[in-house]
Every structure is written in C-alpha cells, then in structure tokens.
Design a protein around this motif. Structure first.
Motif, short mmCIF file in Angstrom:
data_model
loop_
_atom_site.label_atom_id
_atom_site.label_comp_id
_atom_site.label_asym_id
_atom_site.label_seq_id
_atom_site.Cartn_x
_atom_site.Cartn_y
_atom_site.Cartn_z
N THR A 19 0.87 -1.16 0.00
CA THR A 19 0.00 0.00 0.00
C THR A 19 0.92 1.22 0.00
O THR A 19 1.80 1.33 0.85
CB THR A 19 -0.90 0.02 1.25
OG1 THR A 19 -1.69 -1.17 1.26
CG2 THR A 19 -1.82 1.23 1.25
N VAL A 20 0.73 2.08 -0.99
CA VAL A 20 1.59 3.26 -1.13
C VAL A 20 0.70 4.50 -1.04
O VAL A 20 -0.32 4.60 -1.70
CB VAL A 20 2.33 3.24 -2.48
CG1 VAL A 20 3.21 4.47 -2.63
CG2 VAL A 20 3.16 1.97 -2.61
N GLU A 21 1.13 5.42 -0.20
CA GLU A 21 0.41 6.68 -0.07
C GLU A 21 1.33 7.82 -0.49
O GLU A 21 2.55 7.72 -0.35
CB GLU A 21 -0.04 6.87 1.39
CG GLU A 21 -1.05 5.82 1.83
CD GLU A 21 -1.46 5.97 3.28
OE1 GLU A 21 -1.03 6.92 3.95
OE2 GLU A 21 -2.22 5.09 3.74
N ASN A 22 0.77 8.87 -1.00
CA ASN A 22 1.54 10.05 -1.44
C ASN A 22 2.57 9.68 -2.50
O ASN A 22 3.61 10.32 -2.60
CB ASN A 22 2.20 10.76 -0.26
CG ASN A 22 1.23 11.16 0.80
OD1 ASN A 22 0.14 11.64 0.50
ND2 ASN A 22 1.58 10.94 2.05
N GLN A 23 2.34 8.63 -3.24
CA GLN A 23 3.19 8.14 -4.32
C GLN A 23 4.57 7.65 -3.88
O GLN A 23 5.32 7.12 -4.69
CB GLN A 23 3.33 9.18 -5.43
CG GLN A 23 2.02 9.51 -6.10
CD GLN A 23 2.20 10.47 -7.24
OE1 GLN A 23 3.11 11.29 -7.26
NE2 GLN A 23 1.29 10.40 -8.21
#
Length: 67
Positions: free
Chosen positions: A14-18
């Motif tokens: 899971t990746v947030e803010n790229q």
C-alpha cells in the motif's frame, strides 16, 4: 540472504503520497509475483527477468525452485 543463497520474493504494498509504503503483505513466491506484476506492468516484469538473466550470465546467481 540465506547462507550463500539470495532469496527474492514479492509483496503487495500500500503506497500513499506516491512514495510512502504504509503496508506490505506476506511474501509472495517469485513466479507468482512476476505473473501479478506482468498483468499490471509487463515492461517492468520483463526488466526484472532481464536482470535475473544478467545475474546468471555473470555467475552471480541461478534460478531454483524452493519447495
């Protein structure tokens, strides 16, 4: 690394803010991981296979099935 063997596995992330990885799944066997990646991004999957081939050609590794 286990002994003198390199172990490569994949994981769903899971990746947030790229750029921030906030969660990883349990490891996925390399073959299954490459197949999943191939559906999402075939070019990257082929680049990884090319990298593995180069390691083998240079005597730095080989493919083995782990049971």
């Amino acid at each position: 690394m286990i002994g003198s063997d390199w172990i490569i596995a994949f994981s769903k992330a899971t990746v947030e803010n790229q750029i921030d990885v906030t969660d990883l799944s349990e490891p996925i066997p390399t073959g299954k991981g490459l197949n999943l990646l191939g559906f999402e991004c075939p070019i990257v999957a082929n680049q990884i296979l090319d990298y593995f081939s180069e390691l083998f050609k240079k005597g730095k590794g080989e493919w083995k099935m782990i049971k």
